[in-house]
Design an enzyme around this catalytic site. Structure first.
Site, short mmCIF file in Angstrom:
data_model
loop_
_atom_site.label_atom_id
_atom_site.label_comp_id
_atom_site.label_asym_id
_atom_site.label_seq_id
_atom_site.Cartn_x
_atom_site.Cartn_y
_atom_site.Cartn_z
CG HIS A 105 20.15 -8.64 -10.37
ND1 HIS A 105 21.03 -8.58 -11.66
CD2 HIS A 105 20.71 -9.42 -9.59
CE1 HIS A 105 21.75 -10.02 -11.30
NE2 HIS A 105 21.92 -9.96 -10.02
CD GLU A 144 22.39 -8.80 -18.59
OE1 GLU A 144 21.86 -7.57 -18.30
OE2 GLU A 144 22.58 -9.19 -17.62
CD GLU A 158 19.68 -5.95 -13.32
OE1 GLU A 158 20.90 -5.93 -13.03
OE2 GLU A 158 18.97 -7.09 -13.85
CG HIS A 173 19.00 -9.81 -15.47
ND1 HIS A 173 19.22 -9.99 -14.23
CD2 HIS A 173 18.26 -11.03 -15.67
CE1 HIS A 173 19.09 -11.10 -13.78
NE2 HIS A 173 18.63 -11.76 -14.54
ZN ZN Z 1 20.80 -8.54 -13.56
#
Ligand code: ZN
Length: 327
Positions: free
Chosen positions: A50, A207, A53, A144
């Protein structure tokens, strides 16, 4: 902004001088294969699947800078993957399609886009990498940051898998001071699921906090996972965990948005891992409602703003001990 971030965004990362001893090979733009003498493990480290990020991208660039300068000795065959480069340049999550739904060949069913082409290219280069690493243990960390805040700020999402995940993999996540681990119970289109399933690797999505623009990240937040990854790359003992044990959850239900009448009954600032009361109506659309049950009260990634047919959130139950996490 650090010079290497500028190089990455200006298509100039290839110009970075790298030690010959690491046999550097660029397999595609933003995809670098490094092989030290006598590697102990094959590790894919990816960031920016992404594009907005940025903290994990900066973390990975920092690691690359130290490998390049010889400040970090490697005992690991590495594939460093900087994911969605056009989206990074635009500071957007993606330009046309969420790339992390397109892996496992789903890019072939998707309309042509930068993301579909890049997901295909990343699959090819990952396959080429593992084709050179023989019997070495195969690991993958896809890093991420999240859209919303989280009651448990840093966590790993482990893809649904049938092959064994050795304890050493969970030891790494614990040593990186993650707060929680979420076990997926169904396949998905993520990069980590693709690597786990296709190459029988130990893989997860990390994350690591909230998404912010390049240069605005508080990198101290990422110091513990950075230390653990560097220890892994260098073949050194993992740092000792200082926090309480990781909390473990399992995905009990994925909430799939059926049509445009879908509504999520949550305040927009609701954090990940918020515990919702039993009987609460979480979401509704013209033909159905979703109500919280006793067994799976925790919400993860609520987002009504997805296309019909896609996931608008997950409900989690407390995890089972079958992962045999360290005490
Ligand atoms: Zn992500």
């Amino acid at each position: 902004m650090q010079p290497l971030t500028d190089s990455l965004l200006a298509h100039a990362l290839r110009d970075l001088p790298l030690p010959d001893a690491l046999q550097p090979r660029w397999l595609a733009e933003g995809v670098l294969h490094l092989t030290p003498p006598e590697p102990q493990r094959a590790l894919v480290l990816s960031a920016g699947i992404h594009g907005n990020e940025t903290a994990p991208i900066e973390l990975l660039l920092g690691l690359l800078a130290d490998l390049a300068a010889g400040r970090l000795a490697s005992r690991t065959a590495l594939l460093l993957v900087f994911g969605n480069l056009p989206a990074m340049r635009a500071n957007r999550r993606y330009l046309h399609h969420d790339m992390n739904r397109l892996f496992g060949g789903r890019h072939r069913q998707s309309p042509p886009s930068d993301e579909a082409a890049r997901a295909a290219e990343i699959e090819c280069t990952t396959e080429a990498f593992f084709a050179t690493t023989g019997d070495l243990p195969r690991w993958h960390l896809d890093m991420h940051t999240a859209i919303r805040g989280s009651r448990l700020p840093q966590f790993a999402l482990v893809p649904h898998h049938r092959h064994p995940y050795p304890q050493a993999f969970f030891d790494l996540l614990a040593a990186g001071e993650l707060d929680a681990l979420v076990q997926h119970t169904a396949p998905g289109g993520t990069y980590s699921h693709y690597v786990s399933e296709t190459f029988h690797a130990q893989s997860c999505t990390l994350e690591l906090g909230k998404a912010r623009p390049f240069g605005d990240n508080d990198l101290a937040q990422f110091a513990a996972i950075d230390r653990a990854i560097r220890a892994l790359v260098g073949g050194e003992p993992l740092p000792t965990r200082q926090k309480p044990p990781l909390q473990v959850f399992e995905v009990a239900e994925s909430i799939i948005k059926g049509d445009e009448s879908f509504t999520l009954h949550l305040p927009p600032e609701t954090e990940n891992f918020t515990r919702l009361p039993a009987g609460y109506t979480l979401a509704s659309q013209q033909d159905r409602h979703w109500t919280i049950g006793e067994a799976a009260p925790y919400i993860l990634f609520p987002n009504a703003n997805v296309a019909p047919g896609l996931r608008a959130g997950m409900l989690l139950s407390p995890g089972t001990p079958r992962l045999s996490l360290p005490e």
